[in-house]
Design a protein around this motif. Structure first.
Motif, PDB file in Angstrom:
ATOM      1  N   ALA A   1       0.819  -1.216   0.000  1.00  0.00           N
ATOM      2  CA  ALA A   1       0.000   0.000   0.000  1.00  0.00           C
ATOM      3  C   ALA A   1       0.851   1.263   0.000  1.00  0.00           C
ATOM      4  N   GLY A   2       1.959   1.248   0.737  1.00  0.00           N
ATOM      5  CA  GLY A   2       2.801   2.436   0.804  1.00  0.00           C
ATOM      6  C   GLY A   2       3.377   2.821  -0.540  1.00  0.00           C
ATOM      7  N   ALA A   3       3.821   1.827  -1.316  1.00  0.00           N
ATOM      8  CA  ALA A   3       4.383   2.112  -2.636  1.00  0.00           C
ATOM      9  C   ALA A   3       3.310   2.619  -3.585  1.00  0.00           C
ATOM     10  N   LYS A   4       2.089   2.090  -3.472  1.00  0.00           N
ATOM     11  CA  LYS A   4       1.012   2.545  -4.354  1.00  0.00           C
ATOM     12  C   LYS A   4       0.570   3.956  -4.011  1.00  0.00           C
ATOM     13  N   VAL A   5       0.511   4.262  -2.722  1.00  0.00           N
ATOM     14  CA  VAL A   5       0.200   5.634  -2.317  1.00  0.00           C
ATOM     15  C   VAL A   5       1.262   6.602  -2.839  1.00  0.00           C
ATOM     16  N   THR A   6       2.528   6.187  -2.732  1.00  0.00           N
ATOM     17  CA  THR A   6       3.613   7.039  -3.217  1.00  0.00           C
ATOM     18  C   THR A   6       3.516   7.258  -4.719  1.00  0.00           C
ATOM     19  N   SER A   7       3.171   6.214  -5.464  1.00  0.00           N
ATOM     20  CA  SER A   7       3.010   6.357  -6.917  1.00  0.00           C
ATOM     21  C   SER A   7       1.894   7.331  -7.252  1.00  0.00           C
ATOM     22  N   LEU A   8       0.774   7.212  -6.549  1.00  0.00           N
ATOM     23  CA  LEU A   8      -0.351   8.107  -6.819  1.00  0.00           C
ATOM     24  C   LEU A   8       0.004   9.556  -6.508  1.00  0.00           C
ATOM     25  N   VAL A   9       0.670   9.787  -5.385  1.00  0.00           N
ATOM     26  CA  VAL A   9       1.060  11.143  -5.022  1.00  0.00           C
ATOM     27  C   VAL A   9       2.070  11.698  -6.029  1.00  0.00           C
ATOM     28  N   ALA A  10       3.030  10.860  -6.440  1.00  0.00           N
ATOM     29  CA  ALA A  10       4.028  11.310  -7.413  1.00  0.00           C
ATOM     30  C   ALA A  10       3.364  11.697  -8.732  1.00  0.00           C
TER      31      ALA A  10
END
Length: 473
Positions: free
Chosen positions: A55-64
């Protein structure tokens, strides 16, 4: 400016694997990593099934993606071009990110709220989002917390929760709270997505309470907080939510008979001319020549309720000429409010700190939140990309994180971009093209020569790559 070649002399080929269009994501996402965005997502999100894995990596991708300009799930593909995989890992496909968002429930959105609040707290400690902490501790001022909602227009009949609200536009209702000081631009400290037909004050007391708590966490101890709201939030729940949190309030009132009666008690000699539209300053008398005047009267809000529910304070009134007075008189509508138009707000601020004129000027500054609403709608909130309401609610939280991250990155470049809009920051710092080269196992980003904001970009890059400050006793 004109083309230097004829059309036949120019050809195009999308074949360079070492180019990236948003080199500013490198220092910006380094800042997000330092603030623990991915770790926070992993720690607080419990989205089920394989869709919620990492989940953390997906949240980071969305924010980026949002920082780089994405305003829909499909736009997340901009993270997967050229040499992006040489700069970043765990870049997910748009379809994967869409499936992740659609698995959110209301509880997961609240978990993402917790991620956003902790992420903002970390950014505040790493940057000057709320000014220099050392200077703030020496000269504490009043922090301004603004609350307002806006309608995000949607299209199609499959959007859950869409409806016609007060703006008569079919959409969903986003309620946000911003925090700013006298020297800093607003950041978003709380957010909530609601049904489009939802009334403005519905559930606002809970968001206001959360926003005041978050402001207390971010600000130096003892910093006073003033909550500013418009007349849609004139009611006991909203006011008490702020007051119980230890904040003062400044809220526009509705022109009820009680308010009109209180205004009628103001003595004619109490009105003071203020700086307003088309005002002229007279240097001889040191006064403003203006058609606008202000005065105040002591007022107890909700005096018809039991004593514990009453709120003592001041009613500050601004009056300007009513240009329709003659028309109204001809129609037989003459009375107290024919000659003047009155705009009143209720405040619990200390009159020794906020006199009548200062209180009025400060309250009118509440309009700054409209700029934040417009900024969001010109960025990630240009669309609400899913038909699932909770996915759109999560999208709003992610958009807020991207907004605060972009603002935080800009503060590291000095004062020039600290108060710029997201579009300006993105154009100058984020969407900078670069070619990747490798030498001695090191990556080198070759950016355009004579880039007008080279110094600001370099400052950001150097600041986020500085070693941590040594610990002191």
């Amino acid at each position: 400016m004109q083309l230097s070649h004829t059309p036949h002399a120019v050809s195009v080929s999308f074949d360079d694997p070492n180019l990236v269009s948003a080199a500013g994501l490198v220092p910006t996402m380094r800042l997000a990593q330092a603030a623990g965005l991915q770790d926070l997502g992993d720690a607080h999100l419990s989205v089920p099934t394989d869709k919620g894995a990492n989940a953390g990596a997906k949240v980071t991708s969305l924010v980026a993606g949002m920082v780089a300009g994405a305003d829909s799930i499909d736009d997340m593909a901009l993270l997967r071009h050229g040499g992006m995989k040489k700069l970043f890992s765990s870049i997910y496909a748009p379809s994967t990110l869409g499936s992740f968002l659609r698995k959110f429930t209301f509880g997961h959105v609240r978990q993402l709220d917790a991620v956003a609040s902790r992420f903002l707290a970390a950014l505040t400690g790493l940057t000057w989002l709320l000014g220099n902490p050392q200077q703030a501790s020496r000269t504490p001022g009043v922090a301004l917390l603004d609350v307002d909602d806006t309608i995000i227009e949607v299209h199609g009949h499959q959007k859950q929760g869409a409806g016609f609200g007060y703006s008569r536009v079919r959409g969903l209702n986003a309620l946000i709270a911003t925090l700013a000081t006298a020297t800093t631009a607003p950041i978003i400290v709380a957010q909530r997505l609601r049904k489009g037909a939802c009334g403005s004050p519905r559930g606002a007391n809970r968001l206001i309470a959360d926003a005041v708590k978050q402001a207390r966490r971010l600000l130096p101890a003892g910093t006073p907080v003033l909550v500013r709201m418009d007349s849609a939030y004139w009611g006991r729940p909203s006011l008490w939510a702020a007051i119980r949190g230890g904040a003062k309030v400044s809220v526009t009132v509705k022109m009820s008979p009680t308010i009109k009666t209180a205004i009628a008690t103001i003595d004619e000699q109490a009105w003071t001319t203020i700086k307003y539209t088309d005002a002229i300053f007279n240097p001889d008398t040191q006064q403003w020549i203006s058609t606008a005047e202000v005065a105040e009267v002591a007022f107890t809000a909700f005096s018809s309720q039991k004593k514990a529910e009453q709120i003592p304070g001041r009613l500050v009134v601004r009056r300007i000429p009513d240009f329709n007075a003659a028309t109204k008189a001809a129609a037989g509508q003459d009375g107290l409010f024919d000659t003047w138009r009155f705009h009143a707000f209720f405040t619990t601020t200390d009159p020794t700190v906020f006199n009548t004129i200062t209180a009025d000027t400060t309250h009118r500054g509440h309009a700054v939140i409209e700029q934040v609403n417009a900024d969001l709608k010109a960025s990630a909130l240009a669309h609400l990309p899913s038909g699932v309401f909770t996915a759109n609610a999560a999208w709003l939280v992610l958009a807020v994180m991207a907004f605060n991250l972009t603002r935080a990155a800009a503060t590291l470049t000095g004062t020039g971009l600290a108060k710029a809009t997201t579009a300006t920051i993105r154009r100058t710092l984020i969407t900078v093209p670069a070619r990747i080269a490798s030498s001695a196992r090191r990556l080198v980003l070759h950016l355009p020569t004579a880039w007008p904001w080279e110094a600001a970009w370099t400052d950001l890059f150097n600041r986020v790559n500085d070693p941590p400050a040594p610990a002191t006793a």
